[in-house]
Write an enzyme that holds these catalytic residues in place. Structure first.
Site, PDB file in Angstrom:
ATOM      1  N   HIS A   1       1.657   4.867  -2.782  1.00 21.42           N
ATOM      2  CA  HIS A   1       1.975   6.296  -2.567  1.00 21.42           C
ATOM      3  C   HIS A   1       3.212   6.790  -3.318  1.00 21.42           C
ATOM      4  CE1 HIS A   1      -0.891   7.448   0.601  1.00 21.42           C
ATOM      5  NE2 HIS A   1      -0.751   6.230   1.070  1.00 21.42           N
TER       6      HIS A   1
ATOM      7  N   HIS B   1       0.848  -1.209   0.000  1.00 20.67           N
ATOM      8  CA  HIS B   1       0.000   0.000   0.000  1.00 20.67           C
ATOM      9  C   HIS B   1       0.881   1.256   0.000  1.00 20.67           C
ATOM     10  CE1 HIS B   1      -3.135   2.917   1.206  1.00 20.67           C
ATOM     11  NE2 HIS B   1      -2.124   3.466   1.852  1.00 20.67           N
TER      12      HIS B   1
ATOM     13  N   GLU C   1      -5.431   9.455  -0.563  1.00 20.36           N
ATOM     14  CA  GLU C   1      -5.791   8.032  -0.488  1.00 20.36           C
ATOM     15  C   GLU C   1      -6.813   7.615  -1.551  1.00 20.36           C
ATOM     16  OE1 GLU C   1      -3.297   6.791   2.762  1.00 20.36           O
ATOM     17  OE2 GLU C   1      -4.171   5.918   0.970  1.00 20.36           O
TER      18      GLU C   1
ATOM     19  N   SER D   1      -3.718   0.618  -5.030  1.00 20.53           N
ATOM     20  CA  SER D   1      -3.103  -0.571  -4.415  1.00 20.53           C
ATOM     21  C   SER D   1      -4.144  -1.658  -4.149  1.00 20.53           C
ATOM     22  CB  SER D   1      -2.422  -0.188  -3.094  1.00 20.53           C
ATOM     23  OG  SER D   1      -3.366   0.419  -2.223  1.00 20.53           O
TER      24      SER D   1
HETATM   25  N1  HBI Z   1       1.397   6.680   9.814  1.00 22.97           N
HETATM   26  N2  HBI Z   1       2.880   5.223   8.824  1.00 22.97           N
HETATM   27  C1  HBI Z   1       1.812   6.030   8.719  1.00 22.97           C
HETATM   28  N3  HBI Z   1       1.174   6.162   7.538  1.00 22.97           N
HETATM   29  C2  HBI Z   1       0.091   6.974   7.399  1.00 22.97           C
HETATM   30  O1  HBI Z   1      -0.484   7.105   6.302  1.00 22.97           O
HETATM   31  C3  HBI Z   1      -0.370   7.680   8.531  1.00 22.97           C
HETATM   32  C4  HBI Z   1       0.318   7.512   9.732  1.00 22.97           C
HETATM   33  N4  HBI Z   1      -0.087   8.178  10.823  1.00 22.97           N
HETATM   34  C5  HBI Z   1      -1.171   9.102  10.826  1.00 22.97           C
HETATM   35  C6  HBI Z   1      -1.868   9.193   9.532  1.00 22.97           C
HETATM   36  N5  HBI Z   1      -1.459   8.529   8.446  1.00 22.97           N
HETATM   37  C7  HBI Z   1      -3.093  10.074   9.460  1.00 22.97           C
HETATM   38  O2  HBI Z   1      -3.139  10.937  10.541  1.00 22.97           O
HETATM   39  C8  HBI Z   1      -3.114  10.886   8.195  1.00 22.97           C
HETATM   40  O3  HBI Z   1      -3.878  10.138   7.341  1.00 22.97           O
HETATM   41  C9  HBI Z   1      -3.790  12.231   8.368  1.00 22.97           C
HETATM   42 FE    FE Z   2      -1.902   5.418   2.629  1.00 27.53          FE
END
Ligand code: HBI
Ligand code: FE
Length: 260
Positions: free
Chosen positions: A120, A115, A161, A180
């Protein structure tokens, strides 16, 4: 301040883990041309180095950094919001270092390396989108201080997303959660059940989302510039305007919405 970055553990991946990556990579690479945005397909070419197995984050970061100044850092999974935003603001994308099990090919709750890296990273090769992601990180750190995380997280959800973009050849996908996912790739473009609405920043920040099934509403941008320009102003007045308003449920359509 713990940035939650870990060693990727590249040498510890097993052949079966690389095989899961290959299965997913080949399946989506076949499905996406003509469905994913041209900018995603372009970025995927650069990711081509990772067709035969889980990529080495350091090697991939060197290629990505040369393009837009971004690097990917290994994390064990979701990291605290402030840590996440700080990474984005510094052009570091956190990528989970484990991969799903063969029996989870079609769905898993938490983002895994497929993913995060397949979904991304290709868009981070596009300069405007890369700038948007860094701006988002800076905005996230401010939103935390203003108690507006929930509102800003919706913007991430409905663009980074699950975003769609309008092109002269029709709608295309740029959202990582869709590209994904085999099922949602076709559902988001071809199923008649979801709403598809024109991008509207304040409307998006009012709209709730559910994390464990296909979207009931997709928001459609006309360009990545439109996305980046939307994040230029200071959001403080937007948060003040939105705070007293009730949230909208994911399937709601307002008379003021522009259907695509
Ligand atoms: N941590 N590893 C990771 N990946 C994310 O997409 C992610 C996160 N922590 C917080 C978060 N996303 C959300 O707060 C955001 O989507 C706003
Ligand atoms: Fe994501």
């Amino acid at each position: 301040m713990n940035d939650h970055v870990i060693d990727q553990g590249f040498d510890a991946y097993t052949d079966s883990e690389h095989a899961v990556w290959r299965t997913l990579f080949e399946r989506q690479s076949k499905l996406l041309p003509g469905r994913a945005a041209p900018e995603f397909v372009e970025g995927l070419k650069a990711l081509g180095v990772a067709a035969d197995g889980i990529p080495n984050f350091e090697a991939l970061s060197d290629i990505l950094e040369a393009a837009t100044g971004w690097r990917i850092v290994a994390v064990a999974g979701l990291v605290p919001d402030d840590v996440f935003f700080r990474h984005l603001a510094n052009r570091r994308f956190p990528v989970t270092n484990w991969i799903r099990k063969p029996e989870q090919l079609d769905y898993l709750q938490e983002p895994d390396v497929f993913h995060d890296c397949f979904g991304h990273v290709p868009m981070l090769f596009n300069p405007v989108f890369a700038d948007y992601m860094a701006a988002y990180g800076r905005g996230g750190m401010k939103a935390l201080n203003l108690g507006a995380l929930k509102l800003l997280a919706r913007l991430y959800w409905y663009t980074v997303e699950f975003g769609l973009i309008r092109t002269e050849d029709g709608l295309r996908i740029y959202g990582a959660g869709i590209v994904s996912s085999r099922g949602e790739t076709t559902f988001s473009l071809e199923d008649e059940s979801p709403n598809r609405l024109a991008f509207d920043l304040l409307r998006i920040m009012r709209t709730d989302y559910i994390i464990d099934h296909y979207q009931q509403t997709y928001f459609v941008i006309d360009s990545y510039d439109q996305l980046f320009d939307a994040t230029r102003p200071d959001f403080t007045p937007y948060y003040a305007q939105l705070k007293p308003l009730p949230s909208l449920s994911p399937d709601q359509v307002l008379p003021t919405d522009e259907r695509i």
